[in-house]
Motif scaffolding. Structure first.
Motif, PDB file in Angstrom:
ATOM      1  N   ALA A  74     -57.718 -28.094  -0.506  1.00 15.78           N
ATOM      2  CA  ALA A  74     -56.880 -28.720  -1.527  1.00 15.78           C
ATOM      3  C   ALA A  74     -57.549 -28.625  -2.894  1.00 15.78           C
ATOM      4  O   ALA A  74     -56.891 -28.361  -3.918  1.00 15.78           O
ATOM      5  CB  ALA A  74     -56.605 -30.174  -1.161  1.00 15.78           C
ATOM      6  N   GLU A  75     -58.855 -28.819  -2.909  1.00 14.43           N
ATOM      7  CA  GLU A  75     -59.614 -28.723  -4.165  1.00 14.43           C
ATOM      8  C   GLU A  75     -59.593 -27.291  -4.701  1.00 14.43           C
ATOM      9  O   GLU A  75     -59.424 -27.072  -5.908  1.00 14.43           O
ATOM     10  CB  GLU A  75     -61.059 -29.176  -3.903  1.00 14.43           C
ATOM     11  N   ILE A  76     -59.760 -26.339  -3.800  1.00  9.96           N
ATOM     12  CA  ILE A  76     -59.765 -24.921  -4.207  1.00  9.96           C
ATOM     13  C   ILE A  76     -58.401 -24.522  -4.764  1.00  9.96           C
ATOM     14  O   ILE A  76     -58.309 -23.863  -5.804  1.00  9.96           O
ATOM     15  CB  ILE A  76     -60.154 -24.033  -3.006  1.00  9.96           C
ATOM     16  N   LYS A  77     -57.321 -24.932  -4.078  1.00 15.50           N
ATOM     17  CA  LYS A  77     -55.974 -24.609  -4.557  1.00 15.50           C
ATOM     18  C   LYS A  77     -55.734 -25.193  -5.942  1.00 15.50           C
ATOM     19  O   LYS A  77     -55.141 -24.547  -6.810  1.00 15.50           O
ATOM     20  CB  LYS A  77     -54.935 -25.142  -3.572  1.00 15.50           C
ATOM     21  N   LYS A  78     -56.193 -26.417  -6.154  1.00 14.73           N
ATOM     22  CA  LYS A  78     -56.026 -27.068  -7.452  1.00 14.73           C
ATOM     23  C   LYS A  78     -56.767 -26.303  -8.547  1.00 14.73           C
ATOM     24  O   LYS A  78     -56.253 -26.121  -9.656  1.00 14.73           O
ATOM     25  CB  LYS A  78     -56.529 -28.510  -7.368  1.00 14.73           C
ATOM     26  N   ASP A  79     -57.983 -25.834  -8.217  1.00 15.40           N
ATOM     27  CA  ASP A  79     -58.763 -25.068  -9.196  1.00 15.40           C
ATOM     28  C   ASP A  79     -58.069 -23.758  -9.552  1.00 15.40           C
ATOM     29  O   ASP A  79     -58.045 -23.351 -10.725  1.00 15.40           O
ATOM     30  CB  ASP A  79     -60.166 -24.785  -8.641  1.00 15.40           C
ATOM     31  N   PHE A  80     -57.519 -23.079  -8.555  1.00 13.71           N
ATOM     32  CA  PHE A  80     -56.812 -21.832  -8.819  1.00 13.71           C
ATOM     33  C   PHE A  80     -55.626 -22.071  -9.753  1.00 13.71           C
ATOM     34  O   PHE A  80     -55.373 -21.300 -10.678  1.00 13.71           O
ATOM     35  CB  PHE A  80     -56.326 -21.206  -7.505  1.00 13.71           C
ATOM     36  N   LYS A  81     -54.884 -23.153  -9.522  1.00 12.59           N
ATOM     37  CA  LYS A  81     -53.725 -23.464 -10.354  1.00 12.59           C
ATOM     38  C   LYS A  81     -54.157 -23.794 -11.789  1.00 12.59           C
ATOM     39  O   LYS A  81     -53.488 -23.417 -12.755  1.00 12.59           O
ATOM     40  CB  LYS A  81     -52.942 -24.620  -9.756  1.00 12.59           C
TER      41      LYS A  81
END
Length: 542
Positions: A74-81
């Protein structure tokens, strides 16, 4: 009456005194174990790889582990966005068709805005590979050819026979460049990946015709990942063989040991993408002839450089149809052929091989349907633009540009070898110069170069980075600027010693240290997802 054979006696003694349910259970379990073992042997992946996957799949079901993974993802997806939102900051995001269409001028202005969103000066030569020339006259001819033919489709040969002629001429010119004879043939594809997939499809189906139901291909560890993609799409097994840690070329003895009854093809790279080194294609050809196995030469990256190197006065070992074991070659016209993105060629020694590439349906209510490549309808404009590029550039200019690129690549290689803390992987065969370090984290060097405006390719197993030299790098001062920045970055890294890189670049070092490769796969899928992400106004508060 003869006595029972010893195996039957042993079986009878084993089951003596057992209840019927026990006999049934033992028999069923034994059969299942045999089937499972057989499936392991005949699987597309090696037994250790499958067992490793099963272990990590089980581990990820543990509640504590699953929860931690989900939190991190979830943290990684947020960073990508966040990264996407930052890149698109200030841009209008279109989610619906405009009520009234834009004017031509508005469309052109919007496109110009989109083209400057990137972080790197690709026209100035700051990018490894990606864009292979910046010559305006070549681009103009190609774009004009595309504009004239943008709505053509070679699927309809009776409507657009001229596009079919152009494709046939691209193939024939390529065959001649690779020293093929009149029997040699091929097709134009949309890129190197499709060319590789078509070769794999052809040799898979050739194996089927020979009674091999579960074919495997033998790949050097450095073979392009498109072969793995082809294996996933086409259900072909892979046997990966190592490369020398000195030359970074395929271990020929390992290739011989890997050949078996299921082998449908051997692959050699000329050169490979990671290190730019070239497998011993002549020796692989001998092996292919000895074992009667097709050899595919992947020259997607450097084929249209390698074909002109001898004429340009640079050494190039044999890699083409002059070697009797070479059955097919893939080469990208949209790389050093300088055509616009979206074309490549796959060429074969025999028409028989190309026939196995084709897909034909004879029972469809819409009629008999046959297509040479993955696509049905194809972009005639891209074929025309490729044809126009090759005809406009001509042999003499290809030789000249090859000399300019290879001379620049050899200069960069020689200068990199002088820089303290760096080493070159093997011997660069064409345009790729790959380097690593035993003194500091090489990804720290990549990060320093990124700060200076350079975009290079990162490598793993072992860690490294490379620059694919293009004609853009032959512009005045570009190579010297790269070397100066590389020297400066290396000094910074030497001063800081073995401290690991921080920030975004750290993900490359972390990724190769994760034993569960499915996690790396999941992270990559989330990154791909982010390429399709359009920020909403409310997302800015996240």
């Amino acid at each position: 009456m003869s006595e029972r054979p010893l195996p039957l006696k042993a079986i009878n003694r084993f089951f003596e005194g057992k209840e019927p349910w026990q006999i049934v259970t033992i028999t069923a379990s034994s059969v299942l174990a045999i089937v499972w073992t057989h499936s392991l042997y005949n699987a597309k992946e090696s037994v250790p790889a499958r067992l490793r996957k099963e272990f990590f799949r089980w581990l990820r079901q543990v509640p504590f582990v699953r929860r931690k993974i989900e939190e991190k993802m979830a943290e990684i997806k947020k960073d990508f966005k966040k990264d996407v939102a930052k890149r698109l900051s200030g841009m209008t995001v279109y989610r619906h068709l405009p009520k009234d269409g834009f004017t031509a001028e508005q469309v052109a202005e919007e496109i110009r805005k989109h083209l400057v969103l990137g972080s790197y000066d690709w026209k100035g030569g700051n990018v490894s590979g990606a864009v292979y020339h910046v010559n305006e006259d070549i681009s103009r001819v190609a774009c004009e050819a595309y504009a004239l033919t943008a709505y053509t489709n070679p699927l309809h040969a009776d409507v657009f026979p001229g596009i079919n002629k152009m494709e046939a001429e691209i193939v024939r010119m390529s065959v001649n460049l690779f020293n093929g004879d009149e029997e040699c043939c091929g097709t134009v594809t949309t890129g190197g990946t499709e060319s590789i997939m078509m070769a794999c499809k052809a040799f898979r189906d050739l194996a089927y015709s020979r009674g091999i139901t579960n074919p495997q291909m033998i790949l050097p560890a450095t073979a392009h990942t498109a072969f793995d993609k082809a294996a996933q799409y086409l259900g072909i097994g892979i046997v990966t063989v190592p490369v020398s840690t000195e030359t970074y070329t395929v271990d020929l003895n390992a290739v011989k040991r890997a050949i078996g009854r299921r082998t449908c093809m051997i692959v050699g790279s000329a050169p490979n993408f990671p290190y730019g080194t070239m497998d011993d294609i002549e020796a692989l050809s001998d092996i292919a002839v000895e074992y009667d196995v097709p050899l595919h030469v992947d020259a997607c990256l450097g084929g249209f450089i390698a074909a002109f190197m001898t004429a340009a006065g640079h050494d190039m070992p044999l890699f083409d149809f002059r070697l009797p074991g070479v059955s097919s070659i893939s080469a990208d016209t949209h790389k050093y052929g300088y055509a616009p993105k979206g074309t490549s060629v796959i060429v074969y020694r025999k028409h028989q091989y190309r026939h196995h590439q084709y897909t034909v349906s004879t029972e469809w209510p819409g009629g008999v349907y046959g297509s040479p490549t993955v696509n049905g309808s194809r972009a005639g404009g891209l074929i025309a633009a490729c044809w126009a590029t090759m005809m406009f550039v001509g042999r003499a200019r290809y030789v000249q540009m090859t000399d300019e690129i290879i001379t620049t690549a050899r200069y960069i290689e020689a200068e990199v070898r002088k820089i303290e803390g760096l080493f070159i992987f093997g011997k660069p065969a064409t345009t790729v110069v790959a380097f690593g370090s035993q003194r500091f984290d090489i990804f720290k060097l990549a990060d320093e170069l990124h700060k200076k405006g350079w975009s290079l390719n990162t490598l793993q197993f072992p860690s490294g980075i490379h620059i694919a030299v293009t004609h853009a790098h032959t512009q005045s001062g570009v190579a010297d600027r790269f070397i100066a920045d590389l020297q400066s970055a290396a000094k910074i890294c030497l001063k800081e010693g073995s401290e690991p890189v921080q920030g975004k670049m750290a993900i490359y070092g972390v990724a190769q240290s994760i034993p569960d490769r499915s996690l790396v796969s999941d992270i990559t899928k989330h990154f791909i997802d982010s390429m399709y992400y359009l920020p909403k106004p409310e997302d800015s508060d996240e």
